[in-house]
Design a protein around this motif. Sequence first.
Motif, short mmCIF file in Angstrom:
data_model
loop_
_atom_site.label_atom_id
_atom_site.label_comp_id
_atom_site.label_asym_id
_atom_site.label_seq_id
_atom_site.Cartn_x
_atom_site.Cartn_y
_atom_site.Cartn_z
N PRO A 176 15.15 1.50 32.64
CA PRO A 176 16.34 0.65 32.55
C PRO A 176 16.35 -0.17 31.27
O PRO A 176 15.28 -0.56 30.75
N ALA A 177 17.53 -0.44 30.76
CA ALA A 177 17.67 -1.14 29.47
C ALA A 177 16.93 -2.48 29.44
O ALA A 177 16.28 -2.79 28.43
N PRO A 178 16.97 -3.30 30.49
CA PRO A 178 16.24 -4.57 30.42
C PRO A 178 14.73 -4.38 30.28
O PRO A 178 14.06 -5.20 29.63
N VAL A 179 14.19 -3.32 30.86
CA VAL A 179 12.76 -3.04 30.72
C VAL A 179 12.47 -2.49 29.33
O VAL A 179 11.48 -2.86 28.70
N ARG A 180 13.36 -1.65 28.83
CA ARG A 180 13.19 -1.10 27.47
C ARG A 180 13.12 -2.23 26.45
O ARG A 180 12.36 -2.15 25.48
N ALA A 181 13.87 -3.30 26.69
CA ALA A 181 13.88 -4.42 25.75
C ALA A 181 12.53 -5.11 25.67
O ALA A 181 12.23 -5.76 24.66
N GLY A 182 11.70 -4.96 26.68
CA GLY A 182 10.38 -5.57 26.67
C GLY A 182 9.28 -4.67 26.18
O GLY A 182 8.09 -5.04 26.23
N ILE A 183 9.63 -3.47 25.70
CA ILE A 183 8.66 -2.52 25.16
C ILE A 183 8.72 -2.58 23.64
O ILE A 183 9.81 -2.52 23.05
N VAL A 184 7.57 -2.68 22.99
CA VAL A 184 7.54 -2.91 21.55
C VAL A 184 7.62 -1.63 20.72
O VAL A 184 7.79 -1.69 19.50
N LEU A 185 7.53 -0.45 21.33
CA LEU A 185 7.61 0.80 20.58
C LEU A 185 9.03 1.05 20.11
O LEU A 185 10.00 0.73 20.82
N ASP A 186 9.17 1.66 18.93
CA ASP A 186 10.50 2.09 18.51
C ASP A 186 10.89 3.33 19.31
O ASP A 186 10.10 3.89 20.08
N ASP A 187 12.13 3.77 19.15
CA ASP A 187 12.65 4.85 19.99
C ASP A 187 11.84 6.14 19.85
O ASP A 187 11.54 6.82 20.84
N GLU A 188 11.48 6.48 18.62
CA GLU A 188 10.72 7.72 18.40
C GLU A 188 9.34 7.64 19.05
O GLU A 188 8.89 8.58 19.72
N ALA A 189 8.67 6.51 18.86
CA ALA A 189 7.34 6.35 19.44
C ALA A 189 7.40 6.34 20.97
O ALA A 189 6.50 6.86 21.65
N LEU A 190 8.47 5.76 21.52
CA LEU A 190 8.61 5.73 22.97
C LEU A 190 8.81 7.14 23.52
O LEU A 190 8.22 7.50 24.55
N GLU A 191 9.62 7.94 22.85
CA GLU A 191 9.83 9.31 23.30
C GLU A 191 8.52 10.10 23.26
O GLU A 191 8.23 10.89 24.17
N THR A 192 7.72 9.87 22.24
CA THR A 192 6.43 10.54 22.15
C THR A 192 5.52 10.11 23.29
O THR A 192 4.83 10.94 23.91
N GLU A 193 5.51 8.81 23.57
CA GLU A 193 4.70 8.31 24.68
C GLU A 193 5.16 8.89 26.01
O GLU A 193 4.34 9.27 26.86
N LEU A 194 6.45 8.99 26.20
CA LEU A 194 6.97 9.60 27.43
C LEU A 194 6.56 11.06 27.55
O LEU A 194 6.27 11.54 28.66
N ASP A 195 6.51 11.78 26.44
CA ASP A 195 6.02 13.16 26.47
C ASP A 195 4.60 13.21 27.04
O ASP A 195 4.26 14.08 27.85
N HIS A 196 3.76 12.28 26.61
CA HIS A 196 2.36 12.30 27.01
C HIS A 196 2.14 11.80 28.43
O HIS A 196 1.29 12.33 29.16
N ILE A 197 2.88 10.78 28.84
CA ILE A 197 2.57 10.08 30.08
C ILE A 197 3.32 10.63 31.29
O ILE A 197 2.92 10.41 32.44
N THR A 198 4.41 11.36 31.07
CA THR A 198 5.23 11.84 32.18
C THR A 198 4.66 13.12 32.77
O THR A 198 4.26 14.03 32.04
#
Length: 266
Positions: free
Chosen positions: A31-53
């Motif tokens: 959710p957008a409010p949770v995304r606002a509390g994550i310090v990764l940029d969009d590209e880094a977050l997508e990479t992390e989601l690839d690994h953790i999901t």
Amino acid sequence: MSPDPSPFHLVPGAVGSPVLLHVPHSSRAIPAPVRAGIVLDDEALETELDHITDSHTAELAARASTACAVAPWRFVNGLSRLVVDPERFPDDREEMLAVGMGAVYTRTTHGERLRPPGADPEPLLDRWFHPYARAMTAAVDERLAATGRAVVVDLHSYPSTALPYELHGAGPRPPVCLGTDGFHTPPGLLARAEAAFAGFGGTGLNSPFPGTYVPLKHYGRDRRVSALMIEIRRDTYMTEPGGPYGPGLDAVASALTALVDGLTDG
């Protein structure tokens, strides 16, 4: 915070089925409010989601459920584990706190900061973790009331090469890792799983990930609740780290179907 009011879903199965397929880590939704509390940029977050999901495990559960002679029940998390991880202990019993991956993650799979220093986990726990735990507990109680027993089959996947966050990553990485609990995994349940997945390349025990999910209400107390974690190595059914699934998904679904059918028969 105003997320989807139903971030987790209980998908009904047959009234007489004791089996509850648990799919906690298949979603990438944040959710957008949770995304606002994550310090990764969009590209880094997508990479992390690839690994953790645990990609495509919800699809796996759905395929197996459709194919089963008696449909199991499914409890599916609709949010990423980067929101909260419903399978962690919410306190200092959780060993993954050592790498910043307790119930609310503060670090990524590669040890990078995910949330700001000092971020308060309590709002996330209150909004998502505790309601999830209550709903999963109720789902198990419903199976106990309906059938006299509950069998939680906990569905996960893991990468073919260990990631830095793994506390037990130096051990074997079989095609299928079966995670057990000394109280809640009876020998018969383990034997059925080993037989069902024997044709998928073989199974290993508690490596690289040990244990399995049981609601705290029942954990270590109620032997009518049995549980087993099934971890599928990702290279056997999908393109790593976060790509599409391949023909291997059908083979996994067939094995899972055989297991559930055997458990439903008793």
